[in-house]
Enzyme design. Structure first.
Site, mmCIF file in Angstrom:
data_model
loop_
_atom_site.group_PDB
_atom_site.id
_atom_site.type_symbol
_atom_site.label_atom_id
_atom_site.label_comp_id
_atom_site.label_asym_id
_atom_site.label_seq_id
_atom_site.Cartn_x
_atom_site.Cartn_y
_atom_site.Cartn_z
ATOM 1 N N PRO E 9 43.992 -35.574 -15.812
ATOM 2 C CA PRO E 9 44.294 -36.520 -14.619
ATOM 3 C C PRO E 9 44.036 -35.881 -13.413
ATOM 4 O O PRO E 9 44.956 -34.767 -13.149
ATOM 5 C CB PRO E 9 45.564 -37.309 -14.894
ATOM 6 C CG PRO E 9 46.173 -36.475 -15.825
ATOM 7 C CD PRO E 9 45.189 -35.652 -16.748
ATOM 8 N N ASN E 10 43.768 -36.305 -12.289
ATOM 9 C CA ASN E 10 43.612 -35.936 -10.851
ATOM 10 C C ASN E 10 42.777 -34.634 -10.594
ATOM 11 O O ASN E 10 42.735 -34.413 -9.326
ATOM 12 C CB ASN E 10 45.244 -35.869 -10.385
ATOM 13 C CG ASN E 10 46.011 -36.748 -10.467
ATOM 14 O OD1 ASN E 10 45.582 -37.892 -9.797
ATOM 15 N ND2 ASN E 10 47.257 -36.737 -11.098
ATOM 16 N N ARG E 17 42.655 -32.004 -1.481
ATOM 17 C CA ARG E 17 44.142 -32.119 -1.104
ATOM 18 C C ARG E 17 44.836 -31.264 -1.998
ATOM 19 O O ARG E 17 44.409 -30.457 -2.809
ATOM 20 C CB ARG E 17 44.575 -33.725 -1.734
ATOM 21 C CG ARG E 17 43.678 -34.840 -1.007
ATOM 22 C CD ARG E 17 44.416 -35.788 -0.375
ATOM 23 N NE ARG E 17 45.591 -35.370 0.178
ATOM 24 C CZ ARG E 17 45.722 -35.170 1.536
ATOM 25 N NH1 ARG E 17 44.914 -35.328 2.198
ATOM 26 N NH2 ARG E 17 46.786 -34.860 1.931
ATOM 27 N N TYR E 22 45.941 -25.545 -5.292
ATOM 28 C CA TYR E 22 44.929 -25.670 -6.319
ATOM 29 C C TYR E 22 43.408 -24.921 -5.655
ATOM 30 O O TYR E 22 42.520 -24.746 -6.378
ATOM 31 C CB TYR E 22 44.485 -27.140 -6.525
ATOM 32 C CG TYR E 22 45.745 -27.652 -7.430
ATOM 33 C CD1 TYR E 22 46.006 -27.572 -8.745
ATOM 34 C CD2 TYR E 22 46.429 -28.795 -7.015
ATOM 35 C CE1 TYR E 22 46.950 -27.978 -9.366
ATOM 36 C CE2 TYR E 22 47.455 -29.273 -7.469
ATOM 37 C CZ TYR E 22 47.839 -28.889 -8.892
ATOM 38 O OH TYR E 22 48.848 -29.512 -9.509
ATOM 39 N N ASN E 73 41.913 -28.302 -19.833
ATOM 40 C CA ASN E 73 42.976 -28.284 -18.858
ATOM 41 C C ASN E 73 43.444 -29.483 -18.836
ATOM 42 O O ASN E 73 42.967 -30.461 -18.063
ATOM 43 C CB ASN E 73 42.325 -27.942 -17.516
ATOM 44 C CG ASN E 73 43.233 -27.963 -16.277
ATOM 45 O OD1 ASN E 73 44.453 -28.342 -16.284
ATOM 46 N ND2 ASN E 73 42.816 -27.607 -15.173
ATOM 47 N N ALA E 76 48.331 -32.787 -15.850
ATOM 48 C CA ALA E 76 49.660 -33.418 -16.081
ATOM 49 C C ALA E 76 50.028 -33.632 -17.492
ATOM 50 O O ALA E 76 51.152 -33.758 -17.913
ATOM 51 C CB ALA E 76 49.807 -34.546 -15.186
ATOM 52 N N GLU E 97 43.729 -23.588 -23.889
ATOM 53 C CA GLU E 97 44.457 -24.118 -22.684
ATOM 54 C C GLU E 97 43.983 -23.387 -21.515
ATOM 55 O O GLU E 97 44.602 -22.150 -21.545
ATOM 56 C CB GLU E 97 45.732 -24.448 -23.144
ATOM 57 C CG GLU E 97 46.261 -25.428 -22.074
ATOM 58 C CD GLU E 97 47.703 -25.600 -22.416
ATOM 59 O OE1 GLU E 97 48.290 -26.175 -23.637
ATOM 60 O OE2 GLU E 97 48.738 -25.531 -21.512
ATOM 61 N N HIS E 99 44.764 -23.267 -17.061
ATOM 62 C CA HIS E 99 45.313 -24.072 -15.810
ATOM 63 C C HIS E 99 44.980 -23.300 -14.491
ATOM 64 O O HIS E 99 44.869 -22.075 -14.512
ATOM 65 C CB HIS E 99 46.906 -24.000 -16.001
ATOM 66 C CG HIS E 99 47.194 -24.821 -17.028
ATOM 67 N ND1 HIS E 99 47.483 -26.031 -17.046
ATOM 68 C CD2 HIS E 99 47.822 -24.331 -18.365
ATOM 69 C CE1 HIS E 99 48.089 -26.537 -18.400
ATOM 70 N NE2 HIS E 99 48.289 -25.404 -19.175
ATOM 71 N N ARG E 106 55.924 -22.673 -11.210
ATOM 72 C CA ARG E 106 56.095 -23.957 -10.409
ATOM 73 C C ARG E 106 57.320 -24.956 -10.918
ATOM 74 O O ARG E 106 58.362 -24.177 -11.376
ATOM 75 C CB ARG E 106 54.951 -24.866 -10.875
ATOM 76 C CG ARG E 106 53.596 -24.295 -10.306
ATOM 77 C CD ARG E 106 52.406 -24.920 -10.143
ATOM 78 N NE ARG E 106 52.421 -26.142 -9.455
ATOM 79 C CZ ARG E 106 51.707 -27.102 -9.705
ATOM 80 N NH1 ARG E 106 50.733 -27.049 -10.445
ATOM 81 N NH2 ARG E 106 51.603 -28.234 -8.788
#
Lengths: 153, 153, 153, 153, 153, 153, 153, 153, 153, 153, 153, 153
Positions: E9-10, E17, E22, E73, E76, E97, E99, E106
């Site tokens: 997601p996103n 943004r 990122y 990836n 969330a 996996e 990221h 974080r």
């Protein structure tokens, strides 16, 4: 095929008090329902109740020779007895844990069962029907165990 | 000098089941090994087993007059019995806690012993040898206690 | 048969300070008691002490060829050293963890041992006698290992 | 009387992989077993599967008019979905939560069910038989609900 | 050999943004970098993105026949989805996996990955390079799997 | 450009023991693989191993002048060393944390890395390939740092 | 009267990096400030720094004969070293724990000091002035100890 | 330059009771010691005590115009008052937290200070000397603040 | 100026069930109240509802061009969706979180909102009035944002 | 109809300090905004501030006869005062909790409100507008209460 | 002999509201019952109530000369006040903690009493009778204290 | 009116050991004090002791017909027995929990009582007087219950 039902502490008071939580059936009523279904399934059941953790441990330890499976409602000992857990684990019979009420909808300390991880499965929340469904599951497990034992030379 | 060995729940099943965890020796086998070592050390031992928490509390409470020290394998009650802890604490005899298996290498809930903090020490993980080492520790503690009591006028 | 005793940080100060917790025996006194019992058991022992976590890791890593078993009192590193745990696990010798005091009766942070789960067992609370009992356990474990290795073709 | 069976994420892969945990029966096999028992009990069943949390919430929300009870195996959503919990709670049909495996004997994060507290009860650990027992429990609950609704003027 | 990249997601908003966290590369930019490296390695890659947990579960479930490995990836969903974890576990393809950011630096709730324990490994913190390294790891894993499958008769 | 590889405790035992977890490659084998890839990338690498937390802290503290980036496998110190974390933080070189095994799939205490939050990123689970990918990430980070330093007047 | 100042890991880097947290003074600058104040108070100070937990434990263990009190900035070991805690406890000299920064205002894991409970007190947050105040407290504690020792016959 | 000392609840009882923990000096004795040192440092001090959290908040809020720094012993409110924390934070004067006893060596709930994170630093464990050292730290902080304010145009 | 209202799972059932918690107003009733107030404030509102987490993430991601602010009632996803949180954070529109019921007075797991920390604020407990107040807050935030954007050259 | 606004500790300092968190409006400014909106709504408001928990409890206890509803910003006492919670609960007036800042986006200890569960609802994050929205909510609640009281015979 | 009864916050509202939890007796009613029993026991009682933590601390601090024992119902401060705990501890009078309701059967945060550990004992759950029993306990404790003080020369 | 006193494990050892915690009175001494007070109150009391949890559950279950109220000192079972809790809850007699010592001032695991939440109230810390006060509370509760039962037609 013979199945042992073990009932833990305070279940002798069933049907007399706290009927909002546990219903109006007495332990004798439940025993009759279980007996009826046992006949239909062609198996025999014994049915005991004790308030003593040690007595329950004794009975599980002695069950191995005589019974094909166990159905246990450990009541309050569900949440506190490592001894009953160890007895189930040691005797290695197919075991079904049952509860009259939905323990997951009650106080936090009733959500954790010490014995469930060493049982085959758990049935809770259906009142006396939990006993009948527990019997059916126990019979199926016992038959599967017998069959798989029969296969080994 | 007389030492009491107390064995907790399910230890009567020893050697019959879960031999991967607890080994093949029965409680009777262990009792013979302990008796042999007791003779070598010149002491006498009694040896009891019970699945009942209350019986174990009774026996600890009654041990004071008759025994110089206790060796206890509380089994499942190690992790749940404040009553056994309080009994050991009340009777004030030198006490050694023993376990056949290494409780620190098993499930999380077996890592905490309620009774260990009121015992002199703990021995775990050596199978029946845990019993022999426990006896030797108990004899040493009892002699030290007798000696220090003898000093007081 | 040769057994290595490893002593962790601050044990060089033994017998000089905090005698209420650790007793009056020095590490040299304990070494003599261990040596006497080793002779009785027909084995040889080496005995080292270091305040350096890395030195202890080095010594465990190098022990494989020369020793039949380890007896370790990791002292303060018991509760913080993943490196010692990993070293014991990597070297795969029978290992006994020992403590002079009863760690289960002391501060909370001393109840958890990082190394105990990868040892065969743990003995604590009996002062210098913990070392002698640890030796006996180590010898028994080493003999059992040798026997089982001998069986393999 | 019509009962809706809802199957959560990944159950479409049943019988193909991880057969050690979930067994060899496919979802189609299970549907046949349930259909057979439904005929014996004189009720009708619908059977859906979705990997989408939102789809399951939609279907529960729309079930009220058409179904007398729900039997749900929320699979992975058991442990993460407050939305499914709220949907069951909002639709107020008798609901039985079922699982093929014994969730209490698996990873820690699978022990807590968010939906169980708003269901009538939970059955887990009996493989496809969990579905049949769930059906029987759902029928009993729906009949009791119909009877109690019939009583009200 | 064909590898599937799955983006959670996103990630469709990437590069527009929160560029401080990122970076400025869009998902299309990353896809081009991955494609270039895939050509160099002689493999083919597909590349999908979805905001829907159920769609991702569907795609993993359907990947078995068509792909040799997965690079995921989960964004969330890394921290909340038991369903994606169960899907990876069920499909049993080698999975990496990845990221963009260093999730361990974080917020607390981003430190725990539900999917990492069922993947072969995890790469995080290197921006788009995480995707390239993930591809290389996936290819290596897929080749090793093919080789070991080839050995079986 | 020169990169320093730092290897933590017990990695000197690699390839000899616990090969189920860590594989059969020795640290020398890994060093050769890294050297080969370094040549391909046109950089130089140094490669050290120590069981001593203090030595590792010293080497990080002294790296600033000589190296463009660090690649560190802190092994057991990953989970316990605030000193290594503070050293990485103080020296302010681009740093990549690597692990042979997937630490997120092992014991709970291995899930938390104290050093990861002060590194640029983490790569774990790919055996010796983790080292090669770590090298590539470190080179990319060092180039980016050099470029951004070059921009400042 | 002689006081030993012990400085833990990374303090050799002081004044060179992370000056926002630790200020611009080097350890040599601080040593000069401490020496000046020591002269004013009429005492002598030694000043050591080590990145090695074991070296610090060695030095504390050897301090008893030579020093009247200790002032220690354990830096990162504050939060992880049971060994340093045990050494302070064993050597039984009056000890003052100091920190340049306010550890209570930094990351959570820096809030807990393992050594503070066995020190006389703690001073943190005042940069190099923490060292001077620590010296004054140590001198006062040493004088009180000498006086109370002098009283005993 | 004027410094305000604020004393929290029950400090009016100082020197009368629990002298084993807090010593025999009364608050008036401490005030005299502080006044003497203030004269030596060429500053003026005010000294208040209150059992009322609200009064302490009032006084901190009103301190801004009149005082260059605060020295506060919040006593019991250290562990429970977010209001005092917020007042210190709002008034933005250099503030030193002090304690007579070593709060890190007392009950668990005394280890956490709500106000320490918004103070410049903390001094604890040195009895009345904590007050004198607190004064010296406050004067140094106030001078540094004045100097840095003077620099701004 | 255009504001988007987003309604999460099960809100389509509003007014039909669990009226004791959520009241008797349907979502259509609420939409009419919001529309009336929007006219009074001179703004336009769109109003959507979905049970699908992915759909909500899609809609937030697409809102940037068309809307000046968001008002979101994430319902059950409030407590489980990191994806919605990340979407709000990525789109960077002024966002107000609203709830019909007082989530702080309900079950523990409803006390924590994952999305609230990335919203401007939260309004809960006032039934449909929460929507109207949320609208007013959103309009004020959007005007402030427009004004501050206008100031920038 | 008369509404009481209660303001907790340190709100008297509003607009003077920490304007980044709380804005530039003073409490007097806010009072004027509230008064203006109260006139528009046709109600009267009183407005008090105190740093004393006891004074706030006194005022709530005395509010019953005189006020139709309460709007309270308990500031720091939000997180520590059971006494204010009990007072709100005892006086049984409709109560709205408000905060200038978004407490869910600040330190962890500010996320939990002890008073929110006994209020009708909570509004936070909108600066002085939180006060106006709180007034509107309080008026609506008071009218509903009056209407429902009027219905009872 | 004179006994002081201290009543904490909101007890002035007793008998007016929340009568289901606290009963219908007002504080004046309870005072009359206590006075009657005091006459029967031949002692005198004073009876105060305050909503201010500071006032309660003041009164305890001043009680030493005038009273033989304290009976305290700290109400909400039971769970939050370290200051009251410290005052009881400092004044060293025999103290009995009482509660009208059974605090162990209410919300979790009411289960922990900060003051109980420094009182002689606790009585809760018997409404106004708790006060009478508290008086009898206080008188017995005061007599025992007087007797034991009389014995000392 | 007849009241049953139930005494839990190890209370048979009372007065013989650990007199610093429990005092010198034996259980027989306490029984005489209780009998005397019972005569004064015009009621009859029975008095039992058992070390067996099961026996205590049996006796509570059988008490309903014969007794008007229960006074129970569950001793160690206070903290571990859900079975005794359930028995008290099932039998629905007014029940008072008593303890000789102040359990809130002892080890952490003694702070939580499993039975207190289902009793009317708790009295602890007053030695044998706890028994007398418990009797008075039980008589008052039994009279109130009788009166309220008499009211019902």
């Amino acid at each position: 095929m013979r199945i042992l039902f073990i009932n833990g502490p305070n279940l002798n008071l069933l049907g007399q008090r706290e009927t909002a939580v546990y219903g109006r059936a007495t332990l004798a009523d439940i025993r009759r329902r279980v007996a009826r279904r046992a006949r239909a399934l062609g198996v025999q059941v014994d049915f005991i109740q004790s308030n003593h953790e040690g007595v329950i441990v004794d009975r599980i330890g002695a069950a191995r020779k005589r019974y094909a499976a166990l159905v246990i409602n450990p009541a309050a000992y569900t949440h506190t007895s490592v001894a009953i857990r160890d007895a189930i684990s040691a005797v290695a019979l197919p075991t079904v844990e049952i509860h009259l009420s939905n323990i997951h909808a009650r106080e936090d300390f009733r959500h954790r069962s010490l014995s469930a991880p060493v049982c085959a499965g758990q049935i809770c929340g259906f009142g006396p029907l939990s006993y009948e469904l527990g019997l059916e599951a126990a019979v199926a497990l016992a038959k599967a165990a017998a069959k798989s034992a029969g296969k080994r030379p």
